[in-house]
Structure formats: structure tokens, C-alpha cells
Design a protein around this motif. Structure first.
Motif, PDB file in Angstrom:
ATOM      1  N   PRO A  90       0.792  -1.240   0.000  1.00  0.00           N
ATOM      2  CA  PRO A  90       0.000   0.000   0.000  1.00  0.00           C
ATOM      3  C   PRO A  90       0.824   1.291   0.000  1.00  0.00           C
ATOM      4  CG  PRO A  90      -0.029  -1.050   2.155  1.00  0.00           C
ATOM      5  CD  PRO A  90       0.668  -1.994   1.241  1.00  0.00           C
ATOM      6  N   ASP A  91       2.078   1.234   0.450  1.00  0.00           N
ATOM      7  CA  ASP A  91       2.874   2.468   0.508  1.00  0.00           C
ATOM      8  C   ASP A  91       3.202   2.969  -0.897  1.00  0.00           C
ATOM      9  OD1 ASP A  91       3.190   2.994   3.263  1.00  0.00           O
ATOM     10  OD2 ASP A  91       4.620   1.341   3.424  1.00  0.00           O
ATOM     11  N   ILE A  92       3.361   4.298  -1.022  1.00  0.00           N
ATOM     12  CA  ILE A  92       3.799   4.865  -2.308  1.00  0.00           C
ATOM     13  C   ILE A  92       5.167   4.251  -2.612  1.00  0.00           C
ATOM     14  CG2 ILE A  92       4.429   7.006  -3.512  1.00  0.00           C
ATOM     15  CD1 ILE A  92       2.405   8.487  -1.739  1.00  0.00           C
ATOM     16  N   PRO A  93       5.339   3.670  -3.817  1.00  0.00           N
ATOM     17  CA  PRO A  93       6.561   2.885  -4.046  1.00  0.00           C
ATOM     18  C   PRO A  93       7.851   3.679  -4.255  1.00  0.00           C
ATOM     19  CG  PRO A  93       5.152   2.826  -5.983  1.00  0.00           C
ATOM     20  CD  PRO A  93       4.397   3.566  -4.931  1.00  0.00           C
ATOM     21  N   MET A  94       7.773   5.012  -4.352  1.00  0.00           N
ATOM     22  CA  MET A  94       8.996   5.808  -4.515  1.00  0.00           C
ATOM     23  C   MET A  94       9.803   5.694  -3.214  1.00  0.00           C
ATOM     24  SD  MET A  94       8.315   7.281  -7.485  1.00  0.00           S
ATOM     25  CE  MET A  94       9.719   8.345  -7.520  1.00  0.00           C
ATOM     26  N   ILE A  95      11.038   5.230  -3.314  1.00  0.00           N
ATOM     27  CA  ILE A  95      11.793   4.980  -2.073  1.00  0.00           C
ATOM     28  C   ILE A  95      12.113   6.263  -1.320  1.00  0.00           C
ATOM     29  CG2 ILE A  95      12.753   2.723  -2.683  1.00  0.00           C
ATOM     30  CD1 ILE A  95      15.335   4.169  -3.526  1.00  0.00           C
ATOM     31  N   GLU A  96      12.222   7.393  -2.043  1.00  0.00           N
ATOM     32  CA  GLU A  96      12.580   8.642  -1.345  1.00  0.00           C
ATOM     33  C   GLU A  96      11.363   9.339  -0.740  1.00  0.00           C
ATOM     34  OE1 GLU A  96      12.947   8.030  -4.546  1.00  0.00           O
ATOM     35  OE2 GLU A  96      12.764   9.771  -5.839  1.00  0.00           O
ATOM     36  N   PHE A  97      10.161   8.788  -0.973  1.00  0.00           N
ATOM     37  CA  PHE A  97       8.955   9.400  -0.409  1.00  0.00           C
ATOM     38  C   PHE A  97       8.729   8.855   1.004  1.00  0.00           C
ATOM     39  CE2 PHE A  97       6.237  10.624  -4.382  1.00  0.00           C
ATOM     40  CZ  PHE A  97       7.325  11.249  -4.933  1.00  0.00           C
ATOM     41  N   LEU A 103      10.409   3.357   5.303  1.00  0.00           N
ATOM     42  CA  LEU A 103      11.581   2.604   4.858  1.00  0.00           C
ATOM     43  C   LEU A 103      11.724   1.319   5.678  1.00  0.00           C
ATOM     44  CD1 LEU A 103      13.529   3.299   2.630  1.00  0.00           C
ATOM     45  CD2 LEU A 103      15.068   4.292   4.317  1.00  0.00           C
ATOM     46  N   GLU A 104      11.393   1.433   6.968  1.00  0.00           N
ATOM     47  CA  GLU A 104      11.441   0.239   7.831  1.00  0.00           C
ATOM     48  C   GLU A 104      10.443  -0.802   7.341  1.00  0.00           C
ATOM     49  OE1 GLU A 104      13.580  -0.614  10.213  1.00  0.00           O
ATOM     50  OE2 GLU A 104      14.616   1.218   9.593  1.00  0.00           O
ATOM     51  N   ARG A 105       9.237  -0.333   6.927  1.00  0.00           N
ATOM     52  CA  ARG A 105       8.230  -1.298   6.416  1.00  0.00           C
ATOM     53  C   ARG A 105       8.734  -1.964   5.145  1.00  0.00           C
ATOM     54  NH1 ARG A 105       4.649   2.755   8.036  1.00  0.00           N
ATOM     55  NH2 ARG A 105       4.307   3.588   5.950  1.00  0.00           N
ATOM     56  N   LEU A 106       9.406  -1.160   4.316  1.00  0.00           N
ATOM     57  CA  LEU A 106       9.940  -1.689   3.058  1.00  0.00           C
ATOM     58  C   LEU A 106      10.989  -2.770   3.343  1.00  0.00           C
ATOM     59  CD1 LEU A 106       9.993  -1.435  -0.047  1.00  0.00           C
ATOM     60  CD2 LEU A 106      11.634   0.427   0.200  1.00  0.00           C
ATOM     61  N   LYS A 107      11.790  -2.527   4.379  1.00  0.00           N
ATOM     62  CA  LYS A 107      12.832  -3.499   4.733  1.00  0.00           C
ATOM     63  C   LYS A 107      12.217  -4.851   5.134  1.00  0.00           C
ATOM     64  CE  LYS A 107      16.244  -0.197   6.455  1.00  0.00           C
ATOM     65  NZ  LYS A 107      16.778   0.401   7.690  1.00  0.00           N
ATOM     66  N   GLN A 108      11.007  -4.779   5.707  1.00  0.00           N
ATOM     67  CA  GLN A 108      10.356  -6.027   6.165  1.00  0.00           C
ATOM     68  C   GLN A 108       9.767  -6.834   5.013  1.00  0.00           C
ATOM     69  OE1 GLN A 108      10.865  -6.656   9.286  1.00  0.00           O
ATOM     70  NE2 GLN A 108      11.688  -4.572   9.498  1.00  0.00           N
ATOM     71  N   GLN A 109       9.561  -6.190   3.872  1.00  0.00           N
ATOM     72  CA  GLN A 109       8.942  -6.910   2.740  1.00  0.00           C
ATOM     73  C   GLN A 109       9.914  -7.922   2.150  1.00  0.00           C
ATOM     74  OE1 GLN A 109       7.682  -4.470  -0.536  1.00  0.00           O
ATOM     75  NE2 GLN A 109       6.798  -3.031   0.911  1.00  0.00           N
ATOM     76  N   PRO A 110       9.399  -9.083   1.769  1.00  0.00           N
ATOM     77  CA  PRO A 110      10.304 -10.056   1.134  1.00  0.00           C
ATOM     78  C   PRO A 110      10.643  -9.632  -0.290  1.00  0.00           C
ATOM     79  CG  PRO A 110       8.045 -10.899   1.191  1.00  0.00           C
ATOM     80  CD  PRO A 110       8.025  -9.579   1.902  1.00  0.00           C
ATOM     81  N   SER A 111      11.839  -9.999  -0.750  1.00  0.00           N
ATOM     82  CA  SER A 111      12.188  -9.744  -2.150  1.00  0.00           C
ATOM     83  C   SER A 111      11.490 -10.807  -2.995  1.00  0.00           C
ATOM     84  CB  SER A 111      13.701  -9.848  -2.335  1.00  0.00           C
ATOM     85  OG  SER A 111      14.326  -8.810  -1.625  1.00  0.00           O
ATOM     86  N   PRO A 112      11.200 -10.572  -4.258  1.00  0.00           N
ATOM     87  CA  PRO A 112      11.508  -9.357  -4.987  1.00  0.00           C
ATOM     88  C   PRO A 112      10.583  -8.187  -4.609  1.00  0.00           C
ATOM     89  CG  PRO A 112      10.306 -10.899  -6.402  1.00  0.00           C
ATOM     90  CD  PRO A 112      10.542 -11.592  -5.101  1.00  0.00           C
ATOM     91  N   ARG A 113      11.226  -7.048  -4.354  1.00  0.00           N
ATOM     92  CA  ARG A 113      10.478  -5.809  -4.098  1.00  0.00           C
ATOM     93  C   ARG A 113      10.698  -4.877  -5.271  1.00  0.00           C
ATOM     94  NH1 ARG A 113      13.732  -4.645   1.340  1.00  0.00           N
ATOM     95  NH2 ARG A 113      15.341  -5.104  -0.189  1.00  0.00           N
ATOM     96  N   LEU A 114       9.688  -4.074  -5.555  1.00  0.00           N
ATOM     97  CA  LEU A 114       9.828  -3.092  -6.630  1.00  0.00           C
ATOM     98  C   LEU A 114      10.178  -1.751  -5.991  1.00  0.00           C
ATOM     99  CD1 LEU A 114       9.597  -2.261  -9.571  1.00  0.00           C
ATOM    100  CD2 LEU A 114       7.124  -2.252  -9.326  1.00  0.00           C
ATOM    101  N   LEU A 115      11.374  -1.276  -6.272  1.00  0.00           N
ATOM    102  CA  LEU A 115      11.874  -0.025  -5.680  1.00  0.00           C
ATOM    103  C   LEU A 115      11.867   1.037  -6.774  1.00  0.00           C
ATOM    104  CD1 LEU A 115      15.035  -1.746  -4.124  1.00  0.00           C
ATOM    105  CD2 LEU A 115      12.820  -1.387  -2.985  1.00  0.00           C
ATOM    106  N   VAL A 116      11.196   2.134  -6.515  1.00  0.00           N
ATOM    107  CA  VAL A 116      11.037   3.152  -7.562  1.00  0.00           C
ATOM    108  C   VAL A 116      11.694   4.457  -7.123  1.00  0.00           C
ATOM    109  CG1 VAL A 116       9.369   4.276  -9.094  1.00  0.00           C
ATOM    110  CG2 VAL A 116       8.803   2.092  -8.039  1.00  0.00           C
ATOM    111  N   THR A 117      12.352   5.126  -8.043  1.00  0.00           N
ATOM    112  CA  THR A 117      13.002   6.382  -7.645  1.00  0.00           C
ATOM    113  C   THR A 117      13.170   7.357  -8.804  1.00  0.00           C
ATOM    114  OG1 THR A 117      14.873   7.317  -6.441  1.00  0.00           O
ATOM    115  CG2 THR A 117      15.398   5.579  -8.000  1.00  0.00           C
TER     116      THR A 117
END
Ligand SMILES: Nc1ncnc2c1ncn2[C@@H]1O[C@H](COP(=O)(O)OS(=O)(=O)O)[C@@H](OP(=O)(O)O)[C@H]1O
Length: 303
Positions: A90-97, A103-117
Motif C-alpha cells: 500500500p505504501d507509495i513505491p517511490m523509495i525517497e517518499f 523505509l522500515e516497512r519496506l525493509k520487512q517486505q520479502p524480495s523481490p520488491r519493486l523499488l522506484v526512484t
């Protein structure tokens, strides 16, 4: 509508509502010499990002603002999540947003993760290069990218408005816009065009043949998609189809994001002198380079 998508739309709408309550001077901040919008980025998150660990099986989408980020994102979300029967987080996928807790929630997600910037190469977390995370990089001809950003500044509350196109053009040419100079970004990526973990694709290539573009991305990611899957992803990613669903999928952001979706709108705003100035800037930045040739500047940026 999927619950995660609903939360994403709520988050995006909140950003727009917050931005409307801020005075123009409160909308931007500068971090390491580059401007960012205060409603989506924080200095703390930009700082925390430096230590972010990306994995080899994550996928990164890199795109300068207005070059087709959300278009490529739609395609990649299907490849990374939908095909694996997962829904995008659900989070906005832009990593700098967002703030460091996102960012901590993103770290908890299993790979493959889609990181957008939209970040310049130099500010992308170093682990992305060290661990050879696959990077899909989307660029667009700089004249249309500038026009698209001009309209976005004036139609969305997250950036201060410009009173004239001429004023915006000056800022764009000197890199005084959010995420910095487009030309600097192009110059740097030109050096990485042939890296094995990099696929550079242009907005115009996707426009020319979306099915071929989707296939190219799938092959780069090593996904053995059927012709039907490729065709389905391309059909759902057309401008018309994305715009038609945008209220549901992107909320208020969608109303300003899906503007024209075309090549050549620059001809309606650029003066002959501005056009020449950008031609010279492009030549001095990318003239005679492989990326310069790939972008087909003379086809898309000459009247
Ligand atoms: N599916 C599809 N097909 C063709 N064009 C599309 C599509 N989706 C988005 N767009 C156009 O891309 C422009 C927005 O770029 P970004 O997504 O990079 O914007 S952002 O920086 O992330 O806000 C913006 O371009 P302009 O219309 O020229 O303003 C969008 O209309």
C-alpha cells in the motif's frame, strides 16, 4: 478494488490535501544541493536511504520526473507482484517518499520488491549497484519532459506554480527543479548504458510499440511470459486504459498525472530560441553518445 490499492489512493490524496494547506515557500526543501517537495520527501528519509540494503532479486525502476515513471510502474507491478499472485504494497513505491518508518516497512517486505526512484544516480542507495539489483531506467525526450513537468507544477499542489512558461524553462535548463538537472542525470546514465544489470528504455520506444517494450522488460527481468501475458500487460498499460481507471487507481494524483500522454506537445510551448537552446544543451550533454542516439533526439525534438 484491492485493499492495498485503496490505502495507496488514500495516502496519495492525503499528500495533495496537505500540500493545499501549505504556502508556496513551504513546498520545497534542499538536500545536498538538490530540491525536493516537502509533502512527499523528508531529509531524514533521504539520509536513511543511504544505508538501505537492496537485494539482487529486487527490481528498481529509475526515472527522471515526467519521463513515464507511472507508466513503467504499472507494467512492472504486474510483472513483480500480480504474476506472483501478490498485490503491490500500500505504501507509495517511490523509495525517497515518506519518513524513515516507511523505509522500515519496506525493509520487512520479502524480495523481490519493486523499488522506484526519481533520484539522481549518485543518490541511489549504493547497495543497488553493489548487489546488482536489476534497474529499468526510463527516459523521455527532454522537451516533452519539460512541458509535462511545467503543467504538473501548475496543476498539482505539491509544487509551487510558475506564472510563465519562460520562467519555468529557465529553471529547467539550469536544473533548479525538483530532483535536479535532467541533463546531469542523462550524462551519468550514459556511462552505464551497457551495464548488465541496466535496461534503458525510452518513453518514445514504449509509445512506438508497447508490446515490444513490455517483452523487452520481461526478457531483461528473466521472466518467461507468454504472448497472451505480454499482450494483456500492454493492453492494461495504454494511456486510455490507465486514464480511464485513474480515479480508482491514483485518486487526485491521477487527475493531473494522465494529461496528454503524447509525443511532441513541446511544439505548443517552446519558442524557436528555447528550442535551439535545448538543442545545444542536448548536444553538449549527449551529442555523439550511445544514449543520445537511442533517444532519437532529431526525430522527437526537431520541428
Ligand atoms: N500509459 C501511458 N501512456 C503514455 N503516457 C503516459 C502513460 N501514463 C502516464 N503517461 C504520461 O507520463 C507523464 C507522467 O510521467 P511520470 O509518471 O514520470 O510523472 S511523475 O514524475 O512520476 O509524476 C505524463 O505525460 P504528459 O501527458 O505529457 O504530461 C503522463 O500523461
Amino acid at each position: 478494488m484491492d485493499e492495498n490499492r485503496k490505502k495507496f489512493v488514500q495516502e496519495v490524496d492525503k499528500v495533495f490535501d496537505t500540500a493545499r494547506d501549505r504556502a508556496p515557500v513551504e513546498l520545497l526543501f534542499t538536500h545536498k544541493g538538490v530540491q525536493y517537495p516537502t509533502t512527499v520527501c523528508t531529509p531524514e528519509n533521504l539520509q536513511a536511504l543511504e544505508g538501505f540494503e537492496a537485494n539482487k532479486d529486487d527490481v528498481m525502476l529509475v526515472s527522471y520526473p515526467k519521463c513515464g515513471t507511472n507508466w513503467a510502474l504499472q507494467i512492472l507491478q504486474e510483472m513483480v507482484y500480480t504474476l506472483a499472485n501478490k498485490s503491490p504494497p500500500p505504501d507509495i513505491p517511490m523509495i525517497e517518499f515518506g519518513t524513515p518508518d516507511k523505509l522500515e516497512r519496506l525493509k520487512q517486505q520479502p524480495s523481490p520488491r519493486l523499488l522506484v526512484t526519481h533520484l539522481h544516480y549518485d543518490y541511489i542507495p549504493k547497495s543497488v549497484f553493489k548487489n546488482k539489483t536489476k534497474k529499468v531506467v526510463v527516459f523521455r525526450n527532454p522537451k516533452d519532459a519539460a512541458v509535462s513537468l511545467f503543467y504538473f507544477c501548475n496543476n498539482s499542489p505539491i509544487f509551487p506554480s510558475y506564472s510563465t512558461w519562460d520562467e519555468f524553462f529557465q529553471d529547467y535548463m539550469s536544473g533548479k527543479v525538483c530532483w535536479g538537472s535532467y541533463f546531469d542525470s542523462l550524462i551519468t546514465w550514459n556511462k552505464h548504458l551497457d551495464d548488465e544489470d541496466v535496461l534503458i528504455i525510452t518513453y518514445e520506444e514504449l509509445q512506438e510499440n508497447l508490446v515490444v517494450g513490455v517483452k523487452q522488460i520481461a526478457e531483461f527481468l528473466g521472466l518467461p511470459l507468454t504472448q497472451d501475458q505480454i499482450q494483456g500487460i500492454a493492453n492494461r498499460a495504454t494511456f486510455q486504459n490507465m486514464k480511464a481507471k485513474s480515479n480508482e487507481t491514483h485518486g487526485q494524483f491521477g487527475q493531473v498525472l494522465f494529461r496528454k500522454g503524447d509525443i511532441g506537445d513541446w511544439k505548443n510551448l517552446f519558442s524557436p530560441a528555447q528550442s535551439q537552446e535545448m538543442d545545444e544543451k542536448f548536444k553538449s550533454s549527449l551529442g555523439g553518445t550511445k544514449l543520445g542516439a537511442k533517444m532519437k533526439y532529431d526525430v522527437h525534438c526537431k520541428a
